[in-house]
Write a protein that holds these residues in place. Sequence first.
Motif, short mmCIF file in Angstrom:
data_model
loop_
_atom_site.label_atom_id
_atom_site.label_comp_id
_atom_site.label_asym_id
_atom_site.label_seq_id
_atom_site.Cartn_x
_atom_site.Cartn_y
_atom_site.Cartn_z
N THR A 8 10.17 -4.06 16.81
CA THR A 8 9.66 -2.90 16.09
C THR A 8 10.80 -2.13 15.45
O THR A 8 11.81 -1.85 16.09
CB THR A 8 8.87 -1.97 17.02
OG1 THR A 8 7.75 -2.69 17.55
CG2 THR A 8 8.37 -0.73 16.28
N VAL A 10 11.16 1.45 13.46
CA VAL A 10 10.49 2.68 13.04
C VAL A 10 11.00 3.06 11.66
O VAL A 10 12.21 3.13 11.43
CB VAL A 10 10.73 3.82 14.07
CG1 VAL A 10 9.99 5.08 13.63
CG2 VAL A 10 10.25 3.39 15.45
N TRP A 41 -0.39 -2.63 10.40
CA TRP A 41 0.36 -3.65 11.14
C TRP A 41 1.10 -4.43 10.06
O TRP A 41 0.54 -5.31 9.42
CB TRP A 41 -0.60 -4.54 11.93
CG TRP A 41 0.07 -5.53 12.82
CD1 TRP A 41 0.35 -6.83 12.51
CD2 TRP A 41 0.58 -5.32 14.13
NE1 TRP A 41 0.98 -7.44 13.56
CE2 TRP A 41 1.13 -6.53 14.58
CE3 TRP A 41 0.61 -4.22 14.98
CZ2 TRP A 41 1.71 -6.68 15.84
CZ3 TRP A 41 1.18 -4.37 16.23
CH2 TRP A 41 1.73 -5.59 16.64
N VAL A 43 4.35 -6.74 9.02
CA VAL A 43 5.39 -7.62 9.54
C VAL A 43 6.11 -8.29 8.38
O VAL A 43 5.47 -8.81 7.46
CB VAL A 43 4.80 -8.70 10.48
CG1 VAL A 43 5.88 -9.66 10.96
CG2 VAL A 43 4.07 -8.06 11.65
N LEU A 55 8.35 -5.71 12.94
CA LEU A 55 7.11 -4.95 12.85
C LEU A 55 7.50 -3.57 12.34
O LEU A 55 8.21 -2.83 13.01
CB LEU A 55 6.43 -4.83 14.22
CG LEU A 55 5.22 -3.90 14.25
CD1 LEU A 55 4.11 -4.41 13.35
CD2 LEU A 55 4.73 -3.74 15.69
N ALA A 57 6.89 0.05 11.73
CA ALA A 57 6.01 1.06 12.31
C ALA A 57 6.38 2.42 11.75
O ALA A 57 7.50 2.90 11.95
CB ALA A 57 6.15 1.05 13.82
N GLN A 64 9.88 10.41 16.75
CA GLN A 64 10.00 9.12 16.07
C GLN A 64 10.71 9.27 14.73
O GLN A 64 11.53 8.43 14.36
CB GLN A 64 8.62 8.48 15.88
CG GLN A 64 8.02 8.01 17.19
CD GLN A 64 6.66 7.38 17.01
OE1 GLN A 64 6.23 7.07 15.89
NE2 GLN A 64 5.96 7.17 18.12
#
Length: 128
Positions: A8, A10, A41, A43, A55, A57, A64
């Motif tokens: 992931t 961010v 979602w 990718v 990923l 996000a 975050q």
Amino acid sequence: MSLIALVTLVVRDYDEAVSFYTDALGFERVEDTDRGDGSRWGVVRPRGGAGPGLLLARAKDEAQRAAVGAQTGGRVGFFLHTDDFAGDRERMRAAGVRFLEEPRREAYGTVAVFEDLYGNRWDLLQPA
């Protein structure tokens, strides 16, 4: 056998992240699915790569958002292997990617550190 499938990352915004990774780094969009709650979602992975994907996000809160670009504490946290270091480096520079150093030869290969659009540090590496 186990393997890492996704990592992931961010990001501030889905579309700007997808654009950077596909246009500047030459990744391919593997999936981009609306989750129905304002999130996606998304990718991406290196074109033709069989390894893990990213990923993407979108940051949802202040904590975050503060982590965007600093997920590895200023260290190189991502390693992009290539079999054409000079060609990929030039293509990436032409697309606006900022390299933090000139290429150097190490025992393990030719390498140079670059930043993604958020300041995360990556190695572009052609193994020896």
